[in-house]
Enzyme design. Structure first.
Site, short mmCIF file in Angstrom:
data_model
loop_
_atom_site.label_atom_id
_atom_site.label_comp_id
_atom_site.label_asym_id
_atom_site.label_seq_id
_atom_site.Cartn_x
_atom_site.Cartn_y
_atom_site.Cartn_z
N ARG A 1 1.20 -1.49 0.31
CA ARG A 1 0.05 0.25 0.30
C ARG A 1 0.95 0.60 -0.34
O ARG A 1 0.25 2.50 -0.57
CB ARG A 1 -0.61 0.15 0.91
CG ARG A 1 -2.38 -0.81 1.54
CD ARG A 1 -3.48 -0.63 2.16
NE ARG A 1 -4.16 0.40 1.64
CZ ARG A 1 -3.47 0.94 2.45
NH1 ARG A 1 -2.80 1.12 3.79
NH2 ARG A 1 -4.59 2.66 2.51
N CYS B 1 13.83 -5.46 -3.36
CA CYS B 1 15.05 -4.88 -4.54
C CYS B 1 14.14 -3.60 -4.74
O CYS B 1 14.92 -3.72 -6.27
CB CYS B 1 15.76 -5.89 -5.53
SG CYS B 1 16.89 -6.99 -4.13
#
Ligand code: PLP
Length: 432
Positions: free
Chosen positions: A330, A361
């Site tokens: 979110r 990453c």
């Protein structure tokens, strides 16, 4: 240190060891591995569901049926709670339908949504004889008509009142140019309503409108109700009367007000609007259906993260946790804001500024952009509040992080309702 009354209302407190507890359960005992844990306050979930029922009974003179919007958070444990509370469930895929059925939710308490239902999904819903299928387009109804059924299928039509909805654009649905539903301003919507009401294959149960999610300003509901009741008056002139209006969900969750109070204000507000507009436009008051999701589970959930490495770089102190955008999309998707504390340091002042980041990453893998916390060390447990909605349900395995488990906390007791995934789960469906 004492907790703000907002958090005590949600079931949190501090024990003699200065640890954060939820319903009496010490949260530092719930995490051992380098993997997050979703913690859900089962008592609060039930209170929210009961609050919806009670508030609409009090303020709205016609029957109101509640369907929990399972997209906000669903596993078997949650579906069992829905069943026990005798609430309906809104599903929008074969997967959500499967889980609802596995938990033993009766077909008559299930409503199917989705803007692109496949034949298999429609077939599954017809076979299960669910309460209602909410049709989203003309071609979807064409497809439904090709599916043989031993009984008349109940359908609703999703329409778009096209109002301004003050929320993140990705969460606004009842707005101009939305992919959901059919605009009420379009003549073809009336054509479909006429077709549905005359069909011998289906029984036409009413209209659905869901304006969006995380809607905090009730004005959008005021405008949508005005649009919808004006539309019912216009349909009346065309000889069509609408028995039920399903207003969807969308009630926003505030970080200052307990949702129990927000639900009360919301039910009072929308009920008054329906009553006033029906009087004004001379339309009989419809029965209502509501589909709350976020407001049922958001404040009931928190995520526990083990803190890993902490480093200073270019004037920022990065605090990395074992988790991030794989268990909660979110922040990356909607720039959602969260508050947090350190579960084992509730007696220490929040004096150190951190940027809390995840272990995925991407630079966008941020949990909290800027927060004051006590001085943290590797191994401390960070509790991020208000994560019960749309985090577990949007979780993914990015960077091949196994998905976290879910714990339900009752009164001084807890149980795991979803086990954490293991590394083996990551290759379970690979064929090599
Ligand atoms: N109903 C429908 C049709 C939805 O699309 C959604 C979510 O977007 C909901 C209900 C639940 O909304 P919320 O979780 O904001 O209450």
């Amino acid at each position: 240190m004492t907790l703000d009354s907002f958090y005590t209302k949600l079931g949190f407190s501090i024990n003699a060891e200065s640890h954060l507890t939820l319903n009496g359960v010490d949260l530092t005992t719930l995490i051992a591995e380098d993997q997050p844990v979703y913690v859900m306050n089962e008592l609060l979930i039930r209170q929210h569901l009961q609050a919806y029922k009670r508030a609409f009974q009090e303020y709205y003179p016609k029957p109101t049926t509640t369907f929990y919007a399972s997209k906000a958070f669903l596993n078997l444990g949650m579906a069992h709670v829905i069943k026990q509370e005798n609430i309906g469930i809104d599903v929008c895929s074969e997967g959500e339908l499967f889980i609802a059925q596995k938990a033993g939710i009766t077909s008559q308490n299930i409503l199917l949504h989705g803007n692109n239902k496949s034949k298999a999904e429609l077939q599954a819903a017809v076979d299960a004889k669910i309460y209602t299928i909410v049709i989203d387009s003309v071609s979807e109804f064409d497809l439904l008509e090709t599916i043989p059924s031993t009984q008349k299928i109940s359908v609703m039509l999703r329409v778009n009142p096209t109002v301004h909805v003050d929320t993140h654009p990705s969460m606004a649905t009842g707005v101009y140019n939305s992919k959901f539903g059919l605009p009420i301003s379009d003549k073809r919507t009336l054509d479909l309503i006429l077709r549905l009401s005359k069909s011998t294959a289906v029984s036409f149960a009413g209209l659905h409108f869901h304006i969006g999610s995380q809607v905090l300003d009730f004005k959008a509901y005021t405008d949508a109700i005005d649009s919808m009741i004006r539309y019912l008056a216009w349909l009346q002139e065309h000889g069509i009367s609408i028995d039920t209006l399903d207003m969807g969900g969308g009630l926003g969750v505030d970080d200052q007000e307990a949702t129990l109070d927000t639900i009360e204000r919301f039910a009072k507000h929308v009920s008054a609007q329906f009553i006033e507009k029906c009087l004004h436009y001379k339309v009989p008051l419809p029965k209502l259906a509501i589909e709350p999701g976020r407001s049922v589970v958001s404040q009931a959930g928190c995520t526990l993260y083990k803190i890993g490495h902490i480093k200073e770089s270019d004037g920022t102190t990065f605090l990395a946790v074992h988790g991030g955008m794989s268990d909660n999309m979110r922040v990356a998707l909607y720039q959602a804001k969260y508050n947090a504390c350190v579960a084992g340091k509730m007696d220490q002042p929040h004096t150190k500024r951190y940027k809390v980041v995840g272990n995925c990453c991407e630079s966008g893998d941020v949990v909290i952009d800027d927060i004051l916390l006590p001085y943290c060390q590797s191994g401390d447990i960070l509790v991020v509040f208000n994560t019960g909605a749309y985090s577990h349900s949007m979780a993914n395995q990015f960077n091949k992080h196994p998905m976290p488990g879910v714990v339900f906390v009752g009164d001084h007791a807890y149980h795991w309702v979803t086990k954490p995934q293991t590394l083996e789960d990551l290759i379970r469906h690979d064929v090599f």
